[in-house]
Design a protein around this motif. Sequence first.
Motif, PDB file in Angstrom:
ATOM      1  N   ASP A  13       0.817  -1.227   0.000  1.00  0.00           N
ATOM      2  CA  ASP A  13       0.000   0.000   0.000  1.00  0.00           C
ATOM      3  C   ASP A  13       0.846   1.271   0.000  1.00  0.00           C
ATOM      4  N   GLU A  14       2.035   1.203  -0.554  1.00  0.00           N
ATOM      5  CA  GLU A  14       2.910   2.385  -0.566  1.00  0.00           C
ATOM      6  C   GLU A  14       2.505   3.384  -1.647  1.00  0.00           C
ATOM      7  N   GLY A  15       1.764   2.914  -2.645  1.00  0.00           N
ATOM      8  CA  GLY A  15       1.378   3.812  -3.745  1.00  0.00           C
ATOM      9  C   GLY A  15       2.067   3.430  -5.048  1.00  0.00           C
ATOM     10  N   LYS A  16       2.330   2.138  -5.194  1.00  0.00           N
ATOM     11  CA  LYS A  16       3.054   1.669  -6.390  1.00  0.00           C
ATOM     12  C   LYS A  16       2.276   1.960  -7.673  1.00  0.00           C
ATOM     13  N   GLY A  17       0.961   1.728  -7.624  1.00  0.00           N
ATOM     14  CA  GLY A  17       0.134   1.920  -8.822  1.00  0.00           C
ATOM     15  C   GLY A  17       0.254   3.336  -9.352  1.00  0.00           C
ATOM     16  N   LYS A  18       0.212   4.295  -8.438  1.00  0.00           N
ATOM     17  CA  LYS A  18       0.308   5.699  -8.858  1.00  0.00           C
ATOM     18  C   LYS A  18       1.659   5.971  -9.541  1.00  0.00           C
ATOM     19  N   GLY A 286      -2.079   7.620  15.795  1.00  0.00           N
ATOM     20  CA  GLY A 286      -2.252   6.593  14.761  1.00  0.00           C
ATOM     21  C   GLY A 286      -3.573   6.775  14.040  1.00  0.00           C
ATOM     22  N   GLU A 287      -4.597   7.072  14.821  1.00  0.00           N
ATOM     23  CA  GLU A 287      -5.924   7.282  14.209  1.00  0.00           C
ATOM     24  C   GLU A 287      -5.919   8.521  13.310  1.00  0.00           C
ATOM     25  N   ALA A 288      -5.211   9.565  13.788  1.00  0.00           N
ATOM     26  CA  ALA A 288      -5.140  10.808  12.997  1.00  0.00           C
ATOM     27  C   ALA A 288      -4.443  10.538  11.665  1.00  0.00           C
ATOM     28  N   LEU A 289      -3.368   9.736  11.685  1.00  0.00           N
ATOM     29  CA  LEU A 289      -2.667   9.384  10.435  1.00  0.00           C
ATOM     30  C   LEU A 289      -3.608   8.609   9.514  1.00  0.00           C
ATOM     31  N   GLY A 293      -4.582  10.114   6.017  1.00  0.00           N
ATOM     32  CA  GLY A 293      -4.039   9.404   4.866  1.00  0.00           C
ATOM     33  C   GLY A 293      -5.063   8.531   4.161  1.00  0.00           C
ATOM     34  N   GLY A 294      -6.302   8.498   4.662  1.00  0.00           N
ATOM     35  CA  GLY A 294      -7.317   7.620   4.042  1.00  0.00           C
ATOM     36  C   GLY A 294      -6.823   6.184   4.055  1.00  0.00           C
ATOM     37  N   GLU A 295      -6.299   5.757   5.194  1.00  0.00           N
ATOM     38  CA  GLU A 295      -5.640   4.449   5.266  1.00  0.00           C
ATOM     39  C   GLU A 295      -6.637   3.321   5.493  1.00  0.00           C
ATOM     40  N   TYR A 296      -7.329   2.978   4.418  1.00  0.00           N
ATOM     41  CA  TYR A 296      -8.260   1.850   4.411  1.00  0.00           C
ATOM     42  C   TYR A 296      -7.939   1.020   3.174  1.00  0.00           C
ATOM     43  N   GLY A 297      -7.923  -0.324   3.330  1.00  0.00           N
ATOM     44  CA  GLY A 297      -7.473  -1.198   2.248  1.00  0.00           C
ATOM     45  C   GLY A 297      -8.227  -1.008   0.940  1.00  0.00           C
ATOM     46  N   ALA A 298      -7.479  -0.946  -0.175  1.00  0.00           N
ATOM     47  CA  ALA A 298      -8.092  -0.783  -1.499  1.00  0.00           C
ATOM     48  C   ALA A 298      -8.795  -2.072  -1.939  1.00  0.00           C
ATOM     49  N   THR A 299      -8.385  -3.217  -1.378  1.00  0.00           N
ATOM     50  CA  THR A 299      -8.978  -4.494  -1.775  1.00  0.00           C
ATOM     51  C   THR A 299     -10.040  -4.938  -0.788  1.00  0.00           C
ATOM     52  N   THR A 300      -9.798  -4.750   0.500  1.00  0.00           N
ATOM     53  CA  THR A 300     -10.705  -5.296   1.510  1.00  0.00           C
ATOM     54  C   THR A 300     -11.437  -4.217   2.300  1.00  0.00           C
ATOM     55  N   GLY A 301     -10.996  -2.962   2.200  1.00  0.00           N
ATOM     56  CA  GLY A 301     -11.625  -1.878   2.956  1.00  0.00           C
ATOM     57  C   GLY A 301     -11.238  -1.863   4.431  1.00  0.00           C
ATOM     58  N   ARG A 302     -10.364  -2.791   4.834  1.00  0.00           N
ATOM     59  CA  ARG A 302      -9.993  -2.863   6.258  1.00  0.00           C
ATOM     60  C   ARG A 302      -9.183  -1.631   6.666  1.00  0.00           C
ATOM     61  N   MET A 329       6.254   8.685  -0.645  1.00  0.00           N
ATOM     62  CA  MET A 329       4.828   8.920  -0.860  1.00  0.00           C
ATOM     63  C   MET A 329       4.181   9.563   0.359  1.00  0.00           C
ATOM     64  N   LYS A 330       3.075  10.254   0.092  1.00  0.00           N
ATOM     65  CA  LYS A 330       2.196  10.758   1.156  1.00  0.00           C
ATOM     66  C   LYS A 330       2.874  11.730   2.109  1.00  0.00           C
ATOM     67  N   ALA A 331       3.825  12.504   1.598  1.00  0.00           N
ATOM     68  CA  ALA A 331       4.462  13.522   2.433  1.00  0.00           C
ATOM     69  C   ALA A 331       3.403  14.505   2.948  1.00  0.00           C
ATOM     70  N   ASP A 332       2.364  14.736   2.156  1.00  0.00           N
ATOM     71  CA  ASP A 332       1.291  15.684   2.539  1.00  0.00           C
ATOM     72  C   ASP A 332       0.567  15.270   3.812  1.00  0.00           C
ATOM     73  N   VAL A 333       0.506  13.933   4.054  1.00  0.00           N
ATOM     74  CA  VAL A 333      -0.243  13.439   5.218  1.00  0.00           C
ATOM     75  C   VAL A 333       0.446  13.845   6.529  1.00  0.00           C
TER      76      VAL A 333
END
Length: 422
Positions: A13-18, A286-289, A293-302, A329-333
Amino acid sequence: MKVDVLLGLQWGDEGKGKIVDVLTPQYDIIARFQGGPNAGHTLIFDGKKHVLHTIPSGVFREGTQNVVGNGVVIDPVIFKREITQLLEAGVDPRPNLYISRRAHLIAPTHRLLDAASEQAKGKAKIGSTLKGIGPTYMDKTGRNGLRVGDLTSGKFEERYQALRTKHLGLLAQYPDFEYDLESVEAEWLAAAKELGQLQLIDTEHFLNEALDSGKRVLAEGAQGTMLDIDFGTYPFVTSSNTIAAGACNGLGVGPGRIGEVIGIFKAYCTRVGSGPFPTELLDETGEALREAGGEYGATTGRPRRCGWLDLVQLRYACRVNGVTQLAMMKADVLSGFDAIPVCHAYEHAGATTANLPFGIEPDEVTPTYSDHKGWQEDLTGVTTVEGLPVSLHDYIAMVEKEMKIPVKVVSVGPDRAQTIQR
Ligand code: IMP
């Protein structure tokens, strides 16, 4: 020509696709080399979001050829769904999509076995995406697998039935696991038939000949180094080699043909599923990050577990992959923190170490942190290196100094356009 490899340096989930999408104009061919529909590669451009699971992230650039290598495992139903979604988005990937005959198929019973095994493990579960990845690679190495080339060999039915029978025997060992194979099997068989009508080729010849003729190839990894079957946090890993070497046996190219190794990492860390994560934040930071960062799985939503950047882990990943350039990646977060803790070393067995040890469970290592000055600016509209705040420049310089590898790309948002090349 050589194959450049792009892969994840953390837990996926590092952002390889992008980044594959951003780099695609520099390449003729994008080739996936391992994993399967457990991956979720997200691409955002022109206000639209696309999630790819098995199809390489080069499909959105006209003229680019996309290869699904022998190291990949394919679920025909998910593959078909991906093609349908692309068609709905106005992209027909089929003319430029080539699938290795040697790639293995994920059967419906592989998915059932994955679920049965996880259920039986209870609290010790891997946290699998339940896409059948583990059982499919087990059948590959156990020499029972079903390959894409079988679809057109005239022996598919016989091989499928043999595997099915074997799997039903294994499922009988899980009396508490309930399943309904018939409801999914017909759809799978129909999708497998359709898969057999796509361009199935010997990708090892295709790729080597392409390189001989001067074509530029980018190998696209899935998951991340810490999920590698050999070098990850075993047993909490996936079942393939996610590291750079995986590109050689997942595509059939020799080690001498590997060029740049582009390692992608987040400015912090995330992990989804079970297993050790030394710098995990179990508090409101951790919750704030996660939220920022919208840190929810792209495949499972977890929800993904979040924590600070871990340079011990990153150094290890750079080493086992032979990384030659980095993308952050995600320096903005990270905007808005006065200080950003970064782990530089672990306390392990009574000593301080910068090398990742065999075990990194909480009772085995304690991360030690240094604070780095944060930045307050919103980075999402920054388009030039000069526009980045000084403390982010310092943060990047710190990573480059510790890794001895240049950070060539800084990503400041999910959109293709929010990418700064240094
Ligand atoms: P599996 O590959 O579905 O068997 O899952 C094994 C472990 O790898 C679990 O912890 C998953 O959450 C994790 N995993 C698998 N694929 C990905 C991915 O693409 N991104 C992040 N984690 C993943």
